[in-house]
Design a protein around this motif. Structure first.
Motif, mmCIF file in Angstrom:
data_model
loop_
_atom_site.group_PDB
_atom_site.id
_atom_site.type_symbol
_atom_site.label_atom_id
_atom_site.label_comp_id
_atom_site.label_asym_id
_atom_site.label_seq_id
_atom_site.Cartn_x
_atom_site.Cartn_y
_atom_site.Cartn_z
ATOM 1 N N ALA A 8 56.351 55.945 -25.083
ATOM 2 C CA ALA A 8 57.788 56.616 -24.857
ATOM 3 C C ALA A 8 58.205 57.300 -26.026
ATOM 4 O O ALA A 8 58.946 58.449 -25.791
ATOM 5 C CB ALA A 8 58.798 55.359 -24.622
ATOM 6 N N THR A 9 57.897 56.996 -27.011
ATOM 7 C CA THR A 9 58.150 57.688 -28.365
ATOM 8 C C THR A 9 57.417 58.855 -28.707
ATOM 9 O O THR A 9 58.087 59.809 -28.718
ATOM 10 C CB THR A 9 57.921 56.756 -29.674
ATOM 11 N N TYR A 10 56.182 58.818 -28.346
ATOM 12 C CA TYR A 10 55.288 60.081 -28.515
ATOM 13 C C TYR A 10 55.131 60.838 -27.340
ATOM 14 O O TYR A 10 54.474 61.960 -27.379
ATOM 15 C CB TYR A 10 53.821 59.641 -29.338
ATOM 16 N N GLY A 11 55.344 60.379 -25.948
ATOM 17 C CA GLY A 11 55.187 60.799 -24.727
ATOM 18 C C GLY A 11 53.694 61.543 -24.521
ATOM 19 O O GLY A 11 52.877 60.832 -24.653
ATOM 20 N N ALA A 12 53.759 62.974 -24.378
ATOM 21 C CA ALA A 12 52.341 63.344 -24.088
ATOM 22 C C ALA A 12 51.364 62.984 -25.061
ATOM 23 O O ALA A 12 50.168 62.945 -24.879
ATOM 24 C CB ALA A 12 52.621 64.947 -23.595
ATOM 25 N N TRP A 13 51.811 63.273 -26.366
ATOM 26 C CA TRP A 13 50.707 63.085 -27.445
ATOM 27 C C TRP A 13 50.173 61.635 -27.539
ATOM 28 O O TRP A 13 49.135 61.672 -27.965
ATOM 29 C CB TRP A 13 51.479 63.523 -28.564
ATOM 30 N N VAL A 47 49.069 67.649 -18.790
ATOM 31 C CA VAL A 47 49.981 67.734 -17.888
ATOM 32 C C VAL A 47 51.513 67.483 -18.331
ATOM 33 O O VAL A 47 52.268 68.172 -17.784
ATOM 34 C CB VAL A 47 49.544 67.059 -16.617
ATOM 35 N N SER A 48 51.499 66.242 -18.957
ATOM 36 C CA SER A 48 52.875 65.812 -19.370
ATOM 37 C C SER A 48 53.641 66.767 -20.488
ATOM 38 O O SER A 48 54.756 66.626 -20.657
ATOM 39 C CB SER A 48 52.823 64.526 -20.017
ATOM 40 N N LEU A 49 52.427 67.420 -21.165
ATOM 41 C CA LEU A 49 53.045 68.501 -21.856
ATOM 42 C C LEU A 49 53.673 69.623 -21.516
ATOM 43 O O LEU A 49 54.916 69.965 -21.746
ATOM 44 C CB LEU A 49 51.995 69.158 -23.170
ATOM 45 N N VAL A 50 53.139 69.993 -20.273
ATOM 46 C CA VAL A 50 53.441 71.200 -19.423
ATOM 47 C C VAL A 50 54.697 70.721 -18.473
ATOM 48 O O VAL A 50 55.765 71.473 -18.372
ATOM 49 C CB VAL A 50 52.423 71.727 -18.725
ATOM 50 N N TYR A 51 54.730 69.644 -17.912
ATOM 51 C CA TYR A 51 55.574 69.143 -16.885
ATOM 52 C C TYR A 51 56.081 67.720 -17.246
ATOM 53 O O TYR A 51 55.194 66.834 -17.317
ATOM 54 C CB TYR A 51 54.766 69.046 -15.570
ATOM 55 N N PRO A 52 57.242 67.746 -17.866
ATOM 56 C CA PRO A 52 57.687 66.361 -18.503
ATOM 57 C C PRO A 52 57.767 65.384 -17.247
ATOM 58 O O PRO A 52 58.384 65.801 -16.296
ATOM 59 C CB PRO A 52 59.084 66.494 -18.939
ATOM 60 N N LEU A 53 57.110 64.082 -17.407
ATOM 61 C CA LEU A 53 56.869 63.087 -16.425
ATOM 62 C C LEU A 53 57.506 61.935 -16.784
ATOM 63 O O LEU A 53 57.551 61.549 -17.900
ATOM 64 C CB LEU A 53 55.792 62.917 -15.818
ATOM 65 N N ASP A 54 57.748 61.087 -15.913
ATOM 66 C CA ASP A 54 58.367 59.678 -16.241
ATOM 67 C C ASP A 54 57.260 58.957 -16.621
ATOM 68 O O ASP A 54 56.248 58.984 -16.028
ATOM 69 C CB ASP A 54 59.101 59.133 -14.887
ATOM 70 N N TRP A 55 57.467 57.855 -17.368
ATOM 71 C CA TRP A 55 56.255 57.002 -18.264
ATOM 72 C C TRP A 55 55.456 56.391 -16.879
ATOM 73 O O TRP A 55 54.416 56.432 -17.031
ATOM 74 C CB TRP A 55 56.586 56.306 -19.032
ATOM 75 N N ALA A 56 56.220 56.013 -15.777
ATOM 76 C CA ALA A 56 55.506 55.316 -14.763
ATOM 77 C C ALA A 56 54.910 56.106 -13.873
ATOM 78 O O ALA A 56 53.718 55.826 -13.474
ATOM 79 C CB ALA A 56 56.714 54.706 -13.842
#
Length: 149
Positions: A8-13, A47-56
């Motif tokens: 959750a903190t670092y997201g896509a990375w 994909v998460s970098l381009v389109y921010p997604l929910d973690w689930a």
């Protein structure tokens, strides 16, 4: 829960780093699975970098990609036989099967020795005198099995 907090903190990375770690694990633990899991994680991160997604949804996307990649690998690519220019590479004794040669020294008590190339090989077969023609019919470890030709 620390893993979920880290993601959750670092997201896509986090997905990209996790994918690179899985790809590195493939080098240490080869088997063909970690490369697909790592690739799925890296793609999920990109994909998460381009389109921010929910973690689930990220976890679901990763699971679908990983299962799809492993299924495709198992179904289509795992058992594909690759042609090689040296089919007996780690099976040195097998390359001599079928060759005929003359005994340098007699076979006594079922065992003897013969020169092949730059090596001397132990042979097993019927007792034969020196000068007899033999044919190599098999190999068991480093012992060539012969019969009279």
């Amino acid at each position: 829960m620390h893993l979920l907090d880290w993601i959750a903190t670092y997201g896509a990375w986090a997905w990209v780093v996790g994918g690179v770690i899985l790809l590195a694990l493939e080098l240490a633990l080869p088997g063909g699975v970690f490369v697909w899991l790592g690739s799925a994680a890296v793609v999920t991160g990109l994909v998460s970098l381009v389109y921010p997604l929910d973690w689930a949804f990220e976890f679901a996307f990763f699971a679908v990609l990983a299962l799809l990649a492993i299924f495709v690998w198992l179904r289509f690519f795992r058992h594909r036989i690759k042609p090689t220019d040296n089919p007996f590479l780690n099976q040195r004794a097998s390359r001599f099967i079928g060759q005929e040669l003359v005994l340098d020294e007699a076979i006594t008590a079922g065992f003897g020795r013969v020169s092949l190339g730059d090596s001397v090989w132990r042979i097993s077969g019927p007792d034969l005198p020196a000068g007899a023609r033999i044919r190599i019919v098999g190999a068991e470890g480093a012992v060539l099995k012969v019969e009279q030709a």
